[in-house]
Design a protein around this motif. Structure first.
Motif, PDB file in Angstrom:
ATOM      1  N   PHE A   1       0.826  -1.207   0.000  1.00 50.62           N
ATOM      2  CA  PHE A   1       0.000   0.000   0.000  1.00 50.62           C
ATOM      3  C   PHE A   1       0.863   1.262   0.000  1.00 50.62           C
ATOM      4  CE2 PHE A   1      -3.910  -2.315   1.486  1.00 50.62           C
ATOM      5  CZ  PHE A   1      -4.731  -1.869   0.463  1.00 50.62           C
ATOM      6  N   VAL A   2       1.950   1.263   0.759  1.00 48.33           N
ATOM      7  CA  VAL A   2       2.836   2.427   0.787  1.00 48.33           C
ATOM      8  C   VAL A   2       3.482   2.632  -0.583  1.00 48.33           C
ATOM      9  CG1 VAL A   2       4.988   3.331   1.750  1.00 48.33           C
ATOM     10  CG2 VAL A   2       3.262   2.369   3.255  1.00 48.33           C
ATOM     11  N   ILE A   3       3.943   1.560  -1.196  1.00 47.36           N
ATOM     12  CA  ILE A   3       4.542   1.660  -2.527  1.00 47.36           C
ATOM     13  C   ILE A   3       3.515   2.160  -3.536  1.00 47.36           C
ATOM     14  CG2 ILE A   3       5.499   0.301  -4.433  1.00 47.36           C
ATOM     15  CD1 ILE A   3       6.850  -1.441  -2.236  1.00 47.36           C
ATOM     16  N   ALA A   4       2.295   1.637  -3.463  1.00 48.84           N
ATOM     17  CA  ALA A   4       1.233   2.088  -4.368  1.00 48.84           C
ATOM     18  C   ALA A   4       0.925   3.566  -4.155  1.00 48.84           C
ATOM     19  CB  ALA A   4      -0.020   1.250  -4.169  1.00 48.84           C
ATOM     20  N   ALA A   5       0.916   4.014  -2.903  1.00 49.10           N
ATOM     21  CA  ALA A   5       0.638   5.423  -2.622  1.00 49.10           C
ATOM     22  C   ALA A   5       1.716   6.318  -3.223  1.00 49.10           C
ATOM     23  CB  ALA A   5       0.536   5.644  -1.115  1.00 49.10           C
ATOM     24  N   VAL A   6       2.967   5.922  -3.085  1.00 48.55           N
ATOM     25  CA  VAL A   6       4.060   6.728  -3.640  1.00 48.55           C
ATOM     26  C   VAL A   6       3.988   6.759  -5.165  1.00 48.55           C
ATOM     27  CG1 VAL A   6       6.572   6.823  -3.908  1.00 48.55           C
ATOM     28  CG2 VAL A   6       5.579   6.398  -1.667  1.00 48.55           C
ATOM     29  N   VAL A   7       3.761   5.613  -5.780  1.00 44.58           N
ATOM     30  CA  VAL A   7       3.678   5.560  -7.244  1.00 44.58           C
ATOM     31  C   VAL A   7       2.501   6.393  -7.751  1.00 44.58           C
ATOM     32  CG1 VAL A   7       3.179   4.020  -9.196  1.00 44.58           C
ATOM     33  CG2 VAL A   7       4.867   3.360  -7.476  1.00 44.58           C
ATOM     34  N   LEU A   8       1.357   6.281  -7.126  1.00 43.81           N
ATOM     35  CA  LEU A   8       0.191   7.047  -7.551  1.00 43.81           C
ATOM     36  C   LEU A   8       0.386   8.541  -7.332  1.00 43.81           C
ATOM     37  CD1 LEU A   8      -2.615   4.678  -6.278  1.00 43.81           C
ATOM     38  CD2 LEU A   8      -2.088   5.213  -8.661  1.00 43.81           C
ATOM     39  N   TYR A   9       1.064   8.922  -6.268  1.00 42.50           N
ATOM     40  CA  TYR A   9       1.321  10.341  -6.026  1.00 42.50           C
ATOM     41  C   TYR A   9       2.273  10.903  -7.073  1.00 42.50           C
ATOM     42  CZ  TYR A   9       2.420  14.677  -3.651  1.00 42.50           C
ATOM     43  OH  TYR A   9       2.589  15.998  -3.349  1.00 42.50           O
ATOM     44  N   VAL A  10       3.315  10.144  -7.402  1.00 39.63           N
ATOM     45  CA  VAL A  10       4.248  10.584  -8.451  1.00 39.63           C
ATOM     46  C   VAL A  10       3.526  10.683  -9.789  1.00 39.63           C
ATOM     47  CG1 VAL A  10       6.300   9.897  -9.753  1.00 39.63           C
ATOM     48  CG2 VAL A  10       6.304   9.772  -7.263  1.00 39.63           C
ATOM     49  N   LEU A  11       2.657   9.734 -10.082  1.00 36.73           N
ATOM     50  CA  LEU A  11       1.869   9.814 -11.317  1.00 36.73           C
ATOM     51  C   LEU A  11       0.949  11.031 -11.320  1.00 36.73           C
ATOM     52  CD1 LEU A  11       0.860   6.119 -12.046  1.00 36.73           C
ATOM     53  CD2 LEU A  11       2.238   7.625 -13.480  1.00 36.73           C
TER      54      LEU A  11
ATOM     55  N   THR B 203      -7.654  13.937 -14.310  1.00 37.65           N
ATOM     56  CA  THR B 203      -6.807  12.747 -14.258  1.00 37.65           C
ATOM     57  C   THR B 203      -5.855  12.800 -13.078  1.00 37.65           C
ATOM     58  OG1 THR B 203      -6.921  12.630 -16.659  1.00 37.65           O
ATOM     59  CG2 THR B 203      -5.237  11.313 -15.578  1.00 37.65           C
ATOM     60  N   ALA B 204      -5.158  13.917 -12.926  1.00 38.32           N
ATOM     61  CA  ALA B 204      -4.209  14.042 -11.820  1.00 38.32           C
ATOM     62  C   ALA B 204      -4.924  13.992 -10.479  1.00 38.32           C
ATOM     63  CB  ALA B 204      -3.420  15.331 -11.948  1.00 38.32           C
ATOM     64  N   ARG B 205      -6.098  14.590 -10.404  1.00 37.59           N
ATOM     65  CA  ARG B 205      -6.859  14.588  -9.150  1.00 37.59           C
ATOM     66  C   ARG B 205      -7.279  13.180  -8.765  1.00 37.59           C
ATOM     67  NH1 ARG B 205     -11.639  17.864  -9.977  1.00 37.59           N
ATOM     68  NH2 ARG B 205     -10.056  19.402 -10.499  1.00 37.59           N
ATOM     69  N   HIS B 206      -7.660  12.371  -9.747  1.00 40.02           N
ATOM     70  CA  HIS B 206      -8.047  10.992  -9.455  1.00 40.02           C
ATOM     71  C   HIS B 206      -6.857  10.188  -8.925  1.00 40.02           C
ATOM     72  CE1 HIS B 206     -12.131  11.160 -10.716  1.00 40.02           C
ATOM     73  NE2 HIS B 206     -11.831  11.535 -11.960  1.00 40.02           N
ATOM     74  N   PHE B 207      -5.687  10.354  -9.542  1.00 39.87           N
ATOM     75  CA  PHE B 207      -4.508   9.635  -9.059  1.00 39.87           C
ATOM     76  C   PHE B 207      -4.132  10.098  -7.654  1.00 39.87           C
ATOM     77  CE2 PHE B 207      -3.938   8.397 -13.474  1.00 39.87           C
ATOM     78  CZ  PHE B 207      -3.470   7.112 -13.328  1.00 39.87           C
ATOM     79  N   ASP B 208      -4.324  11.383  -7.371  1.00 43.44           N
ATOM     80  CA  ASP B 208      -4.040  11.883  -6.036  1.00 43.44           C
ATOM     81  C   ASP B 208      -5.011  11.285  -5.017  1.00 43.44           C
ATOM     82  OD1 ASP B 208      -2.546  13.402  -4.278  1.00 43.44           O
ATOM     83  OD2 ASP B 208      -3.892  15.117  -4.422  1.00 43.44           O
ATOM     84  N   GLU B 209      -6.282  11.168  -5.385  1.00 49.29           N
ATOM     85  CA  GLU B 209      -7.260  10.544  -4.483  1.00 49.29           C
ATOM     86  C   GLU B 209      -6.922   9.075  -4.245  1.00 49.29           C
ATOM     87  OE1 GLU B 209     -11.010  11.156  -6.349  1.00 49.29           O
ATOM     88  OE2 GLU B 209     -11.066  13.289  -5.878  1.00 49.29           O
ATOM     89  N   TYR B 210      -6.513   8.373  -5.303  1.00 48.70           N
ATOM     90  CA  TYR B 210      -6.133   6.970  -5.153  1.00 48.70           C
ATOM     91  C   TYR B 210      -4.913   6.842  -4.243  1.00 48.70           C
ATOM     92  CZ  TYR B 210      -9.229   6.161  -9.155  1.00 48.70           C
ATOM     93  OH  TYR B 210     -10.304   6.118  -9.991  1.00 48.70           O
ATOM     94  N   ALA B 211      -3.983   7.778  -4.347  1.00 52.70           N
ATOM     95  CA  ALA B 211      -2.798   7.749  -3.482  1.00 52.70           C
ATOM     96  C   ALA B 211      -3.195   7.940  -2.023  1.00 52.70           C
ATOM     97  CB  ALA B 211      -1.805   8.816  -3.909  1.00 52.70           C
ATOM     98  N   ILE B 212      -4.147   8.831  -1.782  1.00 53.25           N
ATOM     99  CA  ILE B 212      -4.605   9.055  -0.408  1.00 53.25           C
ATOM    100  C   ILE B 212      -5.286   7.804   0.136  1.00 53.25           C
ATOM    101  CG2 ILE B 212      -6.265  10.354   0.990  1.00 53.25           C
ATOM    102  CD1 ILE B 212      -5.613  12.779  -0.803  1.00 53.25           C
TER     103      ILE B 212
ATOM    104  N   PHE C 280      -2.662   5.241   0.972  1.00 49.74           N
ATOM    105  CA  PHE C 280      -1.988   5.570   2.223  1.00 49.74           C
ATOM    106  C   PHE C 280      -2.877   5.241   3.422  1.00 49.74           C
ATOM    107  CE2 PHE C 280      -0.760   8.511   5.619  1.00 49.74           C
ATOM    108  CZ  PHE C 280       0.555   8.107   5.781  1.00 49.74           C
ATOM    109  N   MET C 281      -4.171   5.539   3.302  1.00 48.07           N
ATOM    110  CA  MET C 281      -5.095   5.197   4.384  1.00 48.07           C
ATOM    111  C   MET C 281      -5.172   3.682   4.579  1.00 48.07           C
ATOM    112  SD  MET C 281      -8.030   8.130   3.721  1.00 48.07           S
ATOM    113  CE  MET C 281      -9.321   6.993   3.959  1.00 48.07           C
ATOM    114  N   GLY C 282      -5.096   2.911   3.492  1.00 51.39           N
ATOM    115  CA  GLY C 282      -5.064   1.459   3.604  1.00 51.39           C
ATOM    116  C   GLY C 282      -3.817   0.981   4.325  1.00 51.39           C
ATOM    117  N   ALA C 283      -2.672   1.625   4.031  1.00 51.93           N
ATOM    118  CA  ALA C 283      -1.432   1.256   4.717  1.00 51.93           C
ATOM    119  C   ALA C 283      -1.529   1.540   6.210  1.00 51.93           C
ATOM    120  CB  ALA C 283      -0.254   2.018   4.106  1.00 51.93           C
ATOM    121  N   VAL C 284      -2.098   2.671   6.566  1.00 56.21           N
ATOM    122  CA  VAL C 284      -2.262   3.007   7.983  1.00 56.21           C
ATOM    123  C   VAL C 284      -3.213   2.020   8.657  1.00 56.21           C
ATOM    124  CG1 VAL C 284      -3.188   4.749   9.568  1.00 56.21           C
ATOM    125  CG2 VAL C 284      -1.678   5.437   7.708  1.00 56.21           C
TER     126      VAL C 284
END
Length: 83
Positions: A17-27, A38-47, A50-54
């Motif tokens: 989940f942490v790796i996915a959050a970082v990749v999605l945030y960079v995207l 598009t960018a807003r959706h990737f940012d929401e997915y990253a959030i 991150f919440m899943g990792a927590v």
């Protein structure tokens, strides 16, 4: 499944989940120049990632085994106290 195996599984899931959050945030940063949603959706997915990792980190906190202390000060991973 033992508590040690569950602990290891939750650590792997949390790391993914942490790796996915970082990749999605960079995207989301890379796609920000294109504008639009598009960018807003990737940012929401990253959030959400991150919440899943927590969440899995919190679950792992309550699942992880309590280890036995060995005479040399390390922890005995193979024989936890609560099995």
């Amino acid at each position: 499944m033992s508590r040690l195996a569950l602990h290891r599984l939750f650590i792997v899931v949390c790391a993914l989940f942490v790796i996915a959050a970082v990749v999605l945030y960079v995207l989301s940063i890379a796609l920000a120049s294109h504008g639009g949603d598009t960018a807003r959706h990737f940012d929401e997915y990253a959030i959400f990632a991150f919440m899943g990792a927590v969440l899995f980190g919190i679950i792992d906190f309550f699942v992880r085994p309590v280890m036995r202390a060995t005479p040399d000060g390390s922890r005995d991973v193979e024989n936890p106290l609560n099995g």
